[in-house]
Design an enzyme around this catalytic site. Structure first.
Site, PDB file in Angstrom:
ATOM      1  N   HIS A   1     -28.336 -11.067  37.144  1.00  0.00           N
ATOM      2  CA  HIS A   1     -29.208 -11.039  36.049  1.00  0.00           C
ATOM      3  C   HIS A   1     -29.597  -9.477  35.934  1.00  0.00           C
ATOM      4  CE1 HIS A   1     -32.826 -11.469  33.660  1.00  0.00           C
ATOM      5  NE2 HIS A   1     -33.447 -10.728  34.737  1.00  0.00           N
TER       6      HIS A   1
ATOM      7  N   MET B   1       7.033   5.292  19.410  1.00  0.00           N
ATOM      8  CA  MET B   1       6.746   3.677  19.764  1.00  0.00           C
ATOM      9  C   MET B   1       7.105   3.388  20.967  1.00  0.00           C
ATOM     10  SD  MET B   1       5.552   2.404  17.203  1.00  0.00           S
ATOM     11  CE  MET B   1       5.867   0.450  17.255  1.00  0.00           C
ATOM     12  N   TYR B   2       7.329   4.459  21.833  1.00  0.00           N
ATOM     13  CA  TYR B   2       7.480   3.884  23.363  1.00  0.00           C
ATOM     14  C   TYR B   2       6.078   3.362  23.849  1.00  0.00           C
ATOM     15  CZ  TYR B   2      10.641   7.756  23.408  1.00  0.00           C
ATOM     16  OH  TYR B   2      11.850   8.561  23.227  1.00  0.00           O
ATOM     17  N   GLY B   3       6.057   2.257  24.476  1.00  0.00           N
ATOM     18  CA  GLY B   3       4.989   1.292  24.769  1.00  0.00           C
ATOM     19  C   GLY B   3       4.629   0.347  23.853  1.00  0.00           C
ATOM     20  N   GLY B   4       5.476   0.298  22.704  1.00  0.00           N
ATOM     21  CA  GLY B   4       5.356  -0.673  21.749  1.00  0.00           C
ATOM     22  C   GLY B   4       4.284  -0.688  20.708  1.00  0.00           C
TER      23      GLY B   4
ATOM     24  N   SER C   1      12.082   4.455  17.903  1.00  0.00           N
ATOM     25  CA  SER C   1      11.221   5.601  17.590  1.00  0.00           C
ATOM     26  C   SER C   1      10.576   6.100  18.916  1.00  0.00           C
ATOM     27  CB  SER C   1      10.247   5.097  16.472  1.00  0.00           C
ATOM     28  OG  SER C   1       9.350   6.178  16.434  1.00  0.00           O
TER      29      SER C   1
HETATM   30  C1  LIG Z   1      -3.300  -4.237  13.479  1.00  0.00           C
HETATM   31  C2  LIG Z   1      -3.089  -5.099  14.821  1.00  0.00           C
HETATM   32  C3  LIG Z   1      -4.138  -5.341  15.899  1.00  0.00           C
HETATM   33  C4  LIG Z   1      -3.794  -6.195  16.683  1.00  0.00           C
HETATM   34  N1  LIG Z   1      -4.614  -6.575  17.974  1.00  0.00           N
HETATM   35  C5  LIG Z   1      -4.241  -7.177  19.012  1.00  0.00           C
HETATM   36  C6  LIG Z   1      -5.048  -7.334  19.947  1.00  0.00           C
HETATM   37  O1  LIG Z   1      -6.333  -6.872  19.921  1.00  0.00           O
HETATM   38  N2  LIG Z   1      -4.690  -8.134  20.733  1.00  0.00           N
HETATM   39  C7  LIG Z   1      -3.408  -8.915  21.045  1.00  0.00           C
HETATM   40  O2  LIG Z   1      -2.922  -9.529  21.872  1.00  0.00           O
HETATM   41  N3  LIG Z   1      -2.599  -8.711  20.047  1.00  0.00           N
HETATM   42  C8  LIG Z   1      -3.022  -7.862  18.866  1.00  0.00           C
HETATM   43  N4  LIG Z   1      -1.997  -7.807  17.733  1.00  0.00           N
HETATM   44  C9  LIG Z   1      -0.700  -8.279  18.111  1.00  0.00           C
HETATM   45  C10 LIG Z   1       0.159  -7.636  18.879  1.00  0.00           C
HETATM   46  O3  LIG Z   1       0.179  -6.181  18.857  1.00  0.00           O
HETATM   47  C11 LIG Z   1       1.583  -8.053  18.864  1.00  0.00           C
HETATM   48  O4  LIG Z   1       1.461  -9.556  19.179  1.00  0.00           O
HETATM   49  C12 LIG Z   1       2.312  -7.408  20.131  1.00  0.00           C
HETATM   50  O5  LIG Z   1       2.431  -6.038  19.828  1.00  0.00           O
HETATM   51  C13 LIG Z   1       3.831  -7.897  20.136  1.00  0.00           C
HETATM   52  O6  LIG Z   1       4.598  -7.144  20.984  1.00  0.00           O
HETATM   53  P1  LIG Z   1       6.066  -7.521  21.269  1.00  0.00           P
HETATM   54  O7  LIG Z   1       6.262  -7.540  22.697  1.00  0.00           O
HETATM   55  O8  LIG Z   1       6.527  -8.571  20.340  1.00  0.00           O
HETATM   56  O9  LIG Z   1       6.936  -6.215  20.679  1.00  0.00           O
HETATM   57  P2  LIG Z   1       6.440  -4.778  20.064  1.00  0.00           P
HETATM   58  O10 LIG Z   1       5.323  -4.232  20.949  1.00  0.00           O
HETATM   59  O11 LIG Z   1       6.074  -5.100  18.737  1.00  0.00           O
HETATM   60  O12 LIG Z   1       7.427  -3.785  20.308  1.00  0.00           O
HETATM   61  C14 LIG Z   1       8.525  -3.953  19.518  1.00  0.00           C
HETATM   62  C15 LIG Z   1       9.181  -2.426  19.616  1.00  0.00           C
HETATM   63  O13 LIG Z   1      10.596  -2.737  19.233  1.00  0.00           O
HETATM   64  C16 LIG Z   1      11.113  -1.609  18.706  1.00  0.00           C
HETATM   65  N5  LIG Z   1      12.160  -2.072  17.652  1.00  0.00           N
HETATM   66  C17 LIG Z   1      12.043  -2.844  16.757  1.00  0.00           C
HETATM   67  N6  LIG Z   1      13.533  -2.820  16.297  1.00  0.00           N
HETATM   68  C18 LIG Z   1      14.386  -2.204  16.824  1.00  0.00           C
HETATM   69  C19 LIG Z   1      15.750  -2.010  17.114  1.00  0.00           C
HETATM   70  N7  LIG Z   1      16.426  -2.543  16.333  1.00  0.00           N
HETATM   71  N8  LIG Z   1      15.984  -1.171  17.983  1.00  0.00           N
HETATM   72  C20 LIG Z   1      15.480  -0.621  18.872  1.00  0.00           C
HETATM   73  N9  LIG Z   1      14.119  -0.691  18.800  1.00  0.00           N
HETATM   74  C21 LIG Z   1      13.398  -1.642  18.079  1.00  0.00           C
HETATM   75  C22 LIG Z   1       9.737  -1.128  17.882  1.00  0.00           C
HETATM   76  O14 LIG Z   1       9.894   0.178  17.485  1.00  0.00           O
HETATM   77  C23 LIG Z   1       8.654  -1.474  18.817  1.00  0.00           C
HETATM   78  O15 LIG Z   1       8.483  -0.232  19.566  1.00  0.00           O
HETATM   79  C24 LIG Z   1      -2.466  -6.863  16.928  1.00  0.00           C
HETATM   80  C25 LIG Z   1      -1.542  -6.422  15.936  1.00  0.00           C
HETATM   81  C26 LIG Z   1      -1.715  -5.781  14.704  1.00  0.00           C
HETATM   82  C27 LIG Z   1      -0.894  -5.536  13.859  1.00  0.00           C
END
Ligand SMILES: Cc1cc2nc3c(=O)[nH]c(=O)nc-3n(C[C@H](O)[C@H](O)[C@H](O)COP(=O)(O)OP(=O)(O)OC[C@H]3O[C@@H](n4cnc5c(N)ncnc54)[C@H](O)[C@@H]3O)c2cc1C
Ligand SMILES: NC(=O)c1ccc[n+]([C@@H]2O[C@H](COP(=O)([O-])OP(=O)(O)OC[C@H]3O[C@@H](n4cnc5c(N)ncnc54)[C@H](O)[C@@H]3O)[C@@H](O)[C@H]2O)c1
Length: 463
Positions: free
Chosen positions: A444, A39-42, A36
Site C-alpha cells: 500500500h 535499423m540495427y535493432g529493428g 539499413s
Molecule cells: C508506431 C508503432 C508502434 C508500435 N508499438 C508497439 C508496442 O508498443 N509494443 C509492441 O509489442 N509492438 C509495437 N509495435 C509493433 C512492433 O513494432 C512490431 O510487431 C515488431 O517490431 C516486429 O518485429 P519483427 O521481429 O517482425 O521485425 P522488425 O523489427 O520489423 O525488423 C525487420 C528488419 O528487417 C529489415 N529488413 C527488411 N527487409 C530486409 C531485407 N530484404 N534485407 C535485409 N533487411 C531487411 C528491416 O530494415 C528491419 O530492421 C508497434 C508498431 C508501430 C508501427
C-alpha cells in the site's frame, strides 16, 4: 566467393536478433543481414514501440503542465523529438555492438535477396554484392505501413505514416488521423497531449470493434477531454493539398464532407515487408494476405527456411516476435513441444494515458463462448493510489466464470494497468479462482491493492 554459414538471418528484428545470439552461443556461424544502418535493432527500437513510448511519456508530462501557449508547446515538442532521437541512437548502437561483439556473428548491412533456398545475396550499402550460403535461413523482415489506394494519398508534403510523423520537427497545429487502431489512437493521445488539435477519422461505427462497448466509449471520452475529435462511419474519397494544407474528402451518411488540417497521418494497418527479398527464387509460398505462409512451428513450405515476427502474419507485437524465436529454438534444440497453437492469454496494451490493457476474454467474448459471466468492476477514481497520483481516469474490470469461479480475462483503462495486467495473465494461466487474487496481501498504496476490493462480493455483478 561464397561465404558459408550455419544460419542466415534476414532482418534485425526482435526474433531475429535474439535467435542470432542464441545460435552463435551454441557455436553456430551466423550471418545477420540488415538493409539499413539506421535499423540495427529493428523496427521496435528505431521506428515503433520505443520512440512512440518516449514521446507518449514526454507528451503526458507536458499535458499535466497545462501549457496554453502553442509556441511553448512547439518548443517542448521539438526538444522531445531530439531526446527521442538521442535515445534510439544509443539503443541502435547498443544493439549493433551486442551482436557484432559475438565472434560467431557477422552483420552484413545491405538488402538480402534469395537466389535459391540456401543462397542469399546481399547488396550492400557500399554497392558490393556478397553471396552467402546458409544451411538454415530465417526471415525476419517485419512489416510496413499498408496505405489504402486513395486519390492523393501519395502526396508526401501532407500525408504521413507513423514513422515519418515522428521525424517531423515542427508540431502540427491540426492533425487528421485516418484509422482508429493501435497507431491511430496512440498518436491521437501523443499529439493531442503536445497541444495539436487531432481528429480521428474512422470507417467503422465506433473504435476498437472487438472490445466491450463501455471500454471503447471510455477511451473515446478520455481522448475527447484532450482535444481529440472522432468522426466515424465514413468512406474516404480523396486527399488534396490546398494552400499548403491537407484536405480530406469523405462521405458520411451519403453526404460529402471535408476536413482541413496541416497534415494527415495514415494509420491503416501494416502489411508484409517483402521488399527486395525475392522469395519466389526460393519457392516460398505466401498466404492469402500476402504474408509468408508458415506452419505452427513457423516453418515455411521450404524445408530449411523459417519466418518469424510480423512477416509471418501473426499478431504484430514485439513480444510475439520474441515468442516466435522461443518456438524455433524449442523446435530445433528442445523437446519440440512449443507451437504457435499453444499460446494463450496474450496480453495487449494500448499506450494512451492511462493505458488500455487487456488479457483473456472480455465480457462480449466470454458470453459468445457461453460462460455464465460475472463482472467485477471499479472506477479508477476511487483507488487511493490513483487519487494520490492525480490519475483518476478509467476503470478496472475483471471477467469471471460464475461456475468455476476462475478468472477469464480483464480489461483495464487505468494508471499502471500495463504492469498489473500480467498478474491477471498469471492468474488465468494458472487457473486460480478469483478469490485467490482477492485475498492476497498487496503493498500500500499501489494500484494492485485495489484487487482486494474489486473482487469482493459487493463489487461482483452478474451480467
Ligand atoms: C508506431 C508503432 C508502434 C508500435 N508499438 C508497439 C508496442 O508498443 N509494443 C509492441 O509489442 N509492438 C509495437 N509495435 C509493433 C512492433 O513494432 C512490431 O510487431 C515488431 O517490431 C516486429 O518485429 P519483427 O521481429 O517482425 O521485425 P522488425 O523489427 O520489423 O525488423 C525487420 C528488419 O528487417 C529489415 N529488413 C527488411 N527487409 C530486409 C531485407 N530484404 N534485407 C535485409 N533487411 C531487411 C528491416 O530494415 C528491419 O530492421 C508497434 C508498431 C508501430 C508501427
Ligand atoms: N501498443 C502496441 O502494442 C502497439 C502500438 C502500435 C502498433 N502496434 C501494432 O501495429 C499494428 C499496426 O497498427 P495500426 O494501427 O496501423 O493497425 P490496426 O489494425 O490496429 O488499425 C488499423 C485501423 O485502420 C482502419 N483502416 C483500415 N483500412 C482502412 C481504409 N482503407 N480506410 C480507412 N481506415 C482504414 C481500421 O479500421 C483500423 O481502425 C497493430 O495491429 C499492432 O499490432 C502495437
Amino acid at each position: 566467393m561464397i561465404n558459408k554459414f550455419d544460419a542466415i538471418i534476414i532482418g534485425f528484428g526482435k526474433g531475429g536478433k535474439t535467435l542470432a545470439t542464441d545460435l552463435a552461443n551454441r557455436g553456430q556461424k551466423v550471418a545477420l543481414i540488415e538493409k539499413s544502418p539506421n535499423m540495427y535493432g529493428g523496427t521496435c527500437i528505431n521506428k515503433a514501440c520505443i520512440p512512440t513510448k518516449i514521446l507518449e511519456n514526454e507528451a503526458s508530462i507536458i499535458r499535466r503542465e497545462n501549457l496554453n501557449n502553442f509556441e511553448d508547446m512547439k518548443a517542448r515538442y521539438k526538444k522531445s523529438i531530439i531526446r527521442k532521437d538521442e535515445l534510439i541512437t544509443k539503443l541502435r548502437i547498443a544493439n549493433y555492438n551486442k551482436l557484432n561483439n559475438n565472434e560467431n556473428i557477422i552483420i552484413f548491412t545491405g538488402q538480402g535477396s534469395f537466389i535459391n533456398e540456401k543462397i542469399v545475396e546481399v547488396n550492400t550499402i557500399d554497392g558490393e554484392r556478397i553471396i552467402l550460403e546458409g544451411d538454415k535461413v530465417f526471415i525476419n523482415t517485419g512489416s510496413k505501413p499498408s496505405i489504402p489506394d486513395i486519390k492523393g494519398v501519395d502526396n508526401l508534403n501532407i500525408v504521413y505514416t507513423s514513422e515519418t510523423l515522428m521525424n517531423l520537427k515542427e508540431l502540427p497545429k491540426k492533425i487528421t488521423i485516418v484509422g482508429a487502431g493501435f497507431i491511430g489512437l496512440e498518436f491521437a493521445g501523443i499529439y493531442s497531449s503536445f497541444g495539436s488539435e487531432v481528429t480521428v477519422v474512422n470507417t467503422h461505427k465506433t473504435i476498437l470493434m472487438k472490445e466491450d462497448e463501455e471500454d471503447s466509449t471510455e477511451i473515446i471520452n478520455i481522448l475527447e477531454k484532450r482535444n481529440v475529435s472522432f468522426i466515424s462511419d465514413v468512406s474516404i474519397k480523396e486527399i488534396k493539398e490546398e494552400n499548403k494544407l491537407a484536405k480530406l474528402i469523405y462521405t458520411r451518411y451519403g453526404e460529402e464532407e471535408e476536413l482541413v488540417s496541416d497534415i494527415i497521418l495514415m494509420a491503416t494497418g501494416r502489411k508484409a515487408n517483402l521488399d527486395g527479398l525475392k522469395v519466389e527464387n526460393a519457392r516460398i509460398e505466401l498466404d492469402s494476405r500476402g504474408f509468408i505462409k508458415v506452419d505452427d512451428t513457423l516453418k515455411t513450405n521450404v524445408e530449411n527456411i523459417w519466418a518469424l515476427g510480423d512477416i509471418n502474419g501473426g499478431p504484430q507485437f514485439t513480444y510475439i516476435s520474441l515468442d516466435d524465436y522461443r518456438i524455433i529454438v524449442n523446435q530445433l534444440f528442445g523437446d519440440k513441444t512449443r507451437k504457435t497453437t499453444d499460446r494463450k492469454n496474450i496480453p495487449s496494451v494500448l499506450f494512451i494515458d492511462p493505458a488500455f490493457s487487456r488479457v483473456g476474454l472480455n465480457v462480449k467474448e466470454a458470453k459468445v463462448k457461453g460462460y455464465n459471466v460475472l463482472v467485477a468492476k471499479m472506477s479508477t477514481e476511487v483507488i487511493p493510489r490513483a487519487k494520490q497520483l492525480g490519475k483518476t481516469d478509467g476503470f478496472i474490470k475483471i471477467v469471471i466464470d460464475k461456475d468455476s469461479e476462475k478468472i477469464l480475462g480483464a480489461t483495464m483503462i487505468a494508471e499502471g494497468s500495463s504492469e498489473i495486467i500480467h498478474l491477471i495473465q498469471l492468474a488465468i494461466d494458472l487457473g486460480v479462482k478469483y478469490t485467490y487474487l482477492r485475498d492476497r496481501i498487496y503493498a500500500h498504496p499501489t494500484m494492485t491493492e485495489s484487487l482486494n476490493e474489486i473482487l469482493s462480493d459487493a463489487m461482483i455483478k452478474e451480467v
